[in-house]
Motif scaffolding. Structure first.
Motif, PDB file in Angstrom:
ATOM      1  N   HIS A   1       0.757  -1.293  -0.297  1.00 57.66           N
ATOM      2  CA  HIS A   1       0.014  -0.408   0.173  1.00 57.66           C
ATOM      3  C   HIS A   1       1.214   1.101  -0.074  1.00 57.66           C
ATOM      4  O   HIS A   1       1.028   1.322   0.989  1.00 57.66           O
ATOM      5  N   CYS A   2       1.283   2.193  -1.273  1.00 60.01           N
ATOM      6  CA  CYS A   2       2.200   2.758  -1.510  1.00 60.01           C
ATOM      7  C   CYS A   2       1.197   4.680  -2.520  1.00 60.01           C
ATOM      8  O   CYS A   2       2.118   4.980  -1.964  1.00 60.01           O
TER       9      CYS A   2
ATOM     10  N   HIS B   1      -4.440  -1.016  -4.606  1.00 59.48           N
ATOM     11  CA  HIS B   1      -5.363  -0.086  -4.796  1.00 59.48           C
ATOM     12  C   HIS B   1      -5.164   0.953  -5.657  1.00 59.48           C
ATOM     13  O   HIS B   1      -5.408   1.680  -6.314  1.00 59.48           O
ATOM     14  N   MET B   2      -4.685  -0.008  -7.043  1.00 61.40           N
ATOM     15  CA  MET B   2      -3.737   0.066  -8.287  1.00 61.40           C
ATOM     16  C   MET B   2      -3.153   1.867  -7.995  1.00 61.40           C
ATOM     17  O   MET B   2      -3.617   2.717  -9.353  1.00 61.40           O
ATOM     18  N   GLY B   3      -2.588   2.390  -7.055  1.00 62.86           N
ATOM     19  CA  GLY B   3      -1.874   3.492  -6.246  1.00 62.86           C
ATOM     20  C   GLY B   3      -3.094   4.060  -6.580  1.00 62.86           C
ATOM     21  O   GLY B   3      -2.264   5.525  -6.552  1.00 62.86           O
TER      22      GLY B   3
ATOM     23  N   THR C   1      -6.978  -4.211  -7.528  1.00 66.68           N
ATOM     24  CA  THR C   1      -7.771  -3.872  -7.997  1.00 66.68           C
ATOM     25  C   THR C   1      -8.434  -3.143  -6.759  1.00 66.68           C
ATOM     26  O   THR C   1     -10.046  -2.894  -6.901  1.00 66.68           O
ATOM     27  N   THR C   2      -7.707  -3.281  -5.899  1.00 64.66           N
ATOM     28  CA  THR C   2      -8.895  -3.040  -4.683  1.00 64.66           C
ATOM     29  C   THR C   2      -9.081  -2.090  -4.285  1.00 64.66           C
ATOM     30  O   THR C   2      -9.041  -0.658  -4.172  1.00 64.66           O
ATOM     31  N   MET C   3     -11.112  -1.934  -4.160  1.00 61.27           N
ATOM     32  CA  MET C   3     -11.582  -0.535  -3.879  1.00 61.27           C
ATOM     33  C   MET C   3     -11.379   0.021  -5.351  1.00 61.27           C
ATOM     34  O   MET C   3     -12.323   1.331  -4.859  1.00 61.27           O
ATOM     35  N   ALA C   4     -11.326  -0.344  -6.215  1.00 57.11           N
ATOM     36  CA  ALA C   4     -11.001   0.776  -7.846  1.00 57.11           C
ATOM     37  C   ALA C   4     -12.237   0.580  -8.430  1.00 57.11           C
ATOM     38  O   ALA C   4     -12.179  -0.848  -8.062  1.00 57.11           O
ATOM     39  N   PHE C   5     -12.091   1.243  -9.077  1.00 53.42           N
ATOM     40  CA  PHE C   5     -13.857   1.156  -9.997  1.00 53.42           C
ATOM     41  C   PHE C   5     -14.725   1.078  -8.869  1.00 53.42           C
ATOM     42  O   PHE C   5     -15.302   0.922  -9.692  1.00 53.42           O
TER      43      PHE C   5
ATOM     44  N   GLY D   1      -2.739  -5.806 -19.319  1.00 53.93           N
ATOM     45  CA  GLY D   1      -3.846  -6.736 -18.716  1.00 53.93           C
ATOM     46  C   GLY D   1      -3.857  -7.653 -17.882  1.00 53.93           C
ATOM     47  O   GLY D   1      -3.736  -9.082 -16.766  1.00 53.93           O
ATOM     48  N   ASP D   2      -2.377  -8.110 -18.393  1.00 52.70           N
ATOM     49  CA  ASP D   2      -1.332  -9.394 -17.367  1.00 52.70           C
ATOM     50  C   ASP D   2      -0.680  -9.260 -16.475  1.00 52.70           C
ATOM     51  O   ASP D   2       0.100  -9.848 -15.365  1.00 52.70           O
ATOM     52  N   ARG D   3      -1.145  -7.757 -15.507  1.00 56.13           N
ATOM     53  CA  ARG D   3      -0.194  -7.360 -14.701  1.00 56.13           C
ATOM     54  C   ARG D   3      -1.377  -6.173 -13.852  1.00 56.13           C
ATOM     55  O   ARG D   3      -0.977  -6.766 -12.446  1.00 56.13           O
ATOM     56  N   ILE D   4      -2.883  -6.694 -13.696  1.00 54.38           N
ATOM     57  CA  ILE D   4      -3.731  -6.652 -13.527  1.00 54.38           C
ATOM     58  C   ILE D   4      -4.693  -7.957 -12.385  1.00 54.38           C
ATOM     59  O   ILE D   4      -4.647  -9.205 -13.104  1.00 54.38           O
ATOM     60  N   LEU D   5      -4.522  -7.812 -10.573  1.00 58.52           N
ATOM     61  CA  LEU D   5      -4.930  -8.618  -9.894  1.00 58.52           C
ATOM     62  C   LEU D   5      -6.223  -8.130  -9.079  1.00 58.52           C
ATOM     63  O   LEU D   5      -6.185  -6.865  -8.440  1.00 58.52           O
ATOM     64  N   LEU D   6      -7.221  -9.241  -8.801  1.00 57.04           N
ATOM     65  CA  LEU D   6      -8.145  -9.039  -7.925  1.00 57.04           C
ATOM     66  C   LEU D   6      -7.323  -8.603  -6.819  1.00 57.04           C
ATOM     67  O   LEU D   6      -7.034  -9.644  -5.897  1.00 57.04           O
ATOM     68  N   GLY D   7      -8.122  -7.314  -6.481  1.00 53.76           N
ATOM     69  CA  GLY D   7      -8.125  -7.721  -5.215  1.00 53.76           C
ATOM     70  C   GLY D   7      -9.313  -6.867  -4.282  1.00 53.76           C
ATOM     71  O   GLY D   7     -10.067  -6.467  -4.822  1.00 53.76           O
ATOM     72  N   SER D   8      -9.831  -7.158  -3.109  1.00 53.06           N
ATOM     73  CA  SER D   8     -11.306  -7.035  -2.618  1.00 53.06           C
ATOM     74  C   SER D   8     -10.935  -5.825  -1.369  1.00 53.06           C
ATOM     75  O   SER D   8     -11.719  -4.926  -1.083  1.00 53.06           O
TER      76      SER D   8
END
Length: 294
Positions: A162-163, A194-196, A217-221, A243-250
């Motif tokens: 988380h940065c 959180h996608m930064g 992706t945590t909370m983004a979108f 797309g190959d660098r994005i991971l589901l986070g919640s």
């Protein structure tokens, strides 16, 4: 999609074996109680109320993820002061041992003991680390962590970090400290939480520059975050390309909305089912293979 749709409905519609969520929180109850107290009071920081939907006992929280169709998840935990990380790592190792679908998670803090307990965590089978620069209020480039980063990079173990400066900036948040860290340790597998948010563009830049950088992706979108820090529409083509660098986070269980809303937020980006399948399962399955490749 329908109002009463459940996460497993999304899984079935996309033909996935399940979800892999790289950003879920399990921690000792006394620590979690303090985290929940923070979110209960976070309104003054964000201007938005943050009601926690899944304020349940630990066993029920694990059961809920399984009901959602989550095949593998993490126990993101983090210290806010020296002397906590070793104890948290011990708890996380025990939790992973009794929860086979949890990816064994560890953490660290800049202190003289860090090199030893990071090595021990890796020897004990840690699959992912969690670092929270906002809560920990430390510079990732602290000399006390230099050996740790090298050891983690050599092991090829990802670090969820988380940065970004959301929901409130800290002394060491933002892209600058992470860019300096990657310049010194370019082989690190960093997963930017959180996608930064809200510095989306800067962290997409780092993902393009360094092969090991990913974003969760945590909370983004979601409607909640789009009110606070909307993702720039102009960056959607780069989001598709990466797309190959994005991971589901919640951020489960600390959500102010139902879990499925994170999935709907990703669907309505309109980046296609193949992109969604990779984000919701395929990318993490490859990163953590063979543990999550089922």
């Amino acid at each position: 999609m329908t109002r009463d749709e459940q996460p497993r409905d999304v899984v079935e519609r996309l033909g996935l074996p399940g979800l892999i969520d790289v950003h879920t929180h399990f921690m000792p109850q006394n620590v979690l109680d303090k985290v929940w107290a923070y979110f209960d009071a976070v309104g003054p920081l964000t201007g938005l109320e943050w009601p926690i939907v899944y304020r349940e006992e630990e066993e029920r929280r694990v059961a809920l993820l399984r009901e959602f169709g989550v095949l593998a998840f993490t126990s993101m935990l983090y210290p806010h002061k020296a002397g906590m990380a070793r104890w948290l790592n011990g708890w996380a190792a025990d939790f992973a041992a009794r929860t086979p679908d949890c990816l064994h998670t560890a953490t660290l803090y800049p202190e003289p003991e860090a090199t030893a307990y990071v090595g021990r965590a890796l020897d004990d089978g840690a699959r992912v680390f969690k670092v929270h620069l906002q809560v920990g209020a430390f510079d990732p480039n602290d000399a006390l962590l230099d050996t740790c980063w090298g050891t983690i990079a050599d092991a090829g173990v990802p670090v969820v970090i988380h940065c970004g400066s959301g929901p409130a900036p800290g002394k060491f948040t933002g892209p600058g400290p992470v860019a300096r860290l990657l310049a010194r340790h370019p082989r690190l597998r960093l997963i930017v939480a959180h996608m930064g948010m809200p510095e989306y563009t800067d962290f997409l830049d780092l993902a393009e520059r360094y092969e090991g950088v990913r974003l969760d992706t945590t909370m983004a979108f979601t409607d909640f975050s789009e009110r606070l820090a909307p993702f720039p529409v102009a960056e959607l083509p780069r989001l598709r390309a990466l797309g190959d660098r994005i991971l589901l986070g919640s951020d489960f269980p600390n959500l102010p909305y139902p879990y499925v809303h994170q999935l709907h937020g990703l669907e309505r980006l309109g980046l296609g089912d193949d992109w969604l399948r990779a984000v919701l399962h395929g990318n993490a399955a490859e990163l953590f293979s063979p543990a999550t490749g089922r």
